[in-house]
Design an enzyme around this catalytic site. Sequence first.
Site, short mmCIF file in Angstrom:
data_model
loop_
_atom_site.label_atom_id
_atom_site.label_comp_id
_atom_site.label_asym_id
_atom_site.label_seq_id
_atom_site.Cartn_x
_atom_site.Cartn_y
_atom_site.Cartn_z
N GLN A 77 0.83 -1.20 0.00
CA GLN A 77 0.00 0.00 0.00
C GLN A 77 0.86 1.26 0.00
OE1 GLN A 77 -3.30 -0.74 2.51
NE2 GLN A 77 -4.09 1.34 2.48
N SER A 108 4.10 -6.40 2.83
CA SER A 108 2.75 -6.36 3.38
C SER A 108 1.75 -6.93 2.37
CB SER A 108 2.40 -4.92 3.79
OG SER A 108 1.19 -4.87 4.49
N LEU A 109 0.87 -6.10 1.81
CA LEU A 109 -0.06 -6.53 0.78
C LEU A 109 0.65 -7.28 -0.35
CD1 LEU A 109 -2.64 -6.30 -1.09
CD2 LEU A 109 -1.70 -4.09 -1.77
N ARG A 142 -9.25 -8.89 3.10
CA ARG A 142 -8.27 -8.27 4.00
C ARG A 142 -8.49 -6.75 4.09
NH1 ARG A 142 -2.85 -5.98 3.22
NH2 ARG A 142 -1.36 -6.73 4.79
N HIS A 198 -0.40 -3.61 11.00
CA HIS A 198 0.71 -4.41 11.55
C HIS A 198 0.95 -4.11 13.04
CE1 HIS A 198 1.45 -5.97 7.60
NE2 HIS A 198 1.46 -4.75 7.13
N GLN A 256 0.56 -12.07 9.75
CA GLN A 256 1.14 -10.84 9.19
C GLN A 256 0.38 -9.58 9.61
OE1 GLN A 256 0.32 -8.79 5.71
NE2 GLN A 256 2.00 -9.74 4.56
#
Length: 294
Positions: A10, A88-89, A113, A196, A245
């Site tokens: 992101q 991440s993503l 998500r 996170h 995660q």
Amino acid sequence: MKHAIVFPGQGSQFKGMGKSLYERYSTAREIFEKANAVLGFRISDLMFEGSEEELKQTRVTQPAIFLHSIVAFLMHPELKMDMAAGHSLGEFTALVATGVLSFEDGLQLVAARAEAMQEACNLQPSGMAAVLGMDDEQVESICASIEGETVVAANYNCPGQLVISGTRQGVALACEKLKAAGARRAVPLPVSGAFHSPLMEPAREKLQKAIAAVEFHTPSCPVYQNVSATATTDPALIREQLIAQLTSPVRWTQTIRMMIADGARDFTEVGPGKVLSGLIQKIDSSVQVHQIQE
């Protein structure tokens, strides 16, 4: 020499993203139209013509970056991939690229998500901040010293650049203490919540249910996951770490160092933007870094 493929997360979105892929390749058009059908709205229209404000909405941003990245990857079958990772993503993109998840399952999980994260963000005022010019250990120690609030290290992006995440008050207090302790900058980020961090627990529970319903396969090459920063080809472990995660830090610095230790000398960032390329060069300037956006 091993070649690593990495996928952005992101923050890499921009107006017009993916449009040239759609116009140049008939296969890309088919994938975009399939994504529109899976999601139930025309994400391609938002990517190509949407405003910056529309693209910033988590429910749009995450599938848009995933879609741009995976289409760009699929349009370049000549790419050598000895190992893969995503920020991440981007980890979801890496799992589709390596065959762990089907395109449809990957897209549906990304959409689930994004929705779960947005709902978790709405539960309480929270946010993130970028901390520049301070050792990771010092940032961790100052975050731990904030009493009565949640604030943790969330993204280990590169040496001297760490993102913290937590309640709005916790992040504000930490920023003050960090600047007083000598951080070059401690700047709140324009995000809607504490990604996170433990505050994403409601989202983790929802995502866990969605992930449990999807089939995971053995990847075509080792995948380095954010949670552990180590390589795995075990579908059960990949599933477990993908769930973890959301509430765990993204260990990007550690991931890139591990990939280099395992033989990677050549990195290609596939997808919108050049954020990861810049971070990789700051982690180790001796490696080769390339980008493929279309």
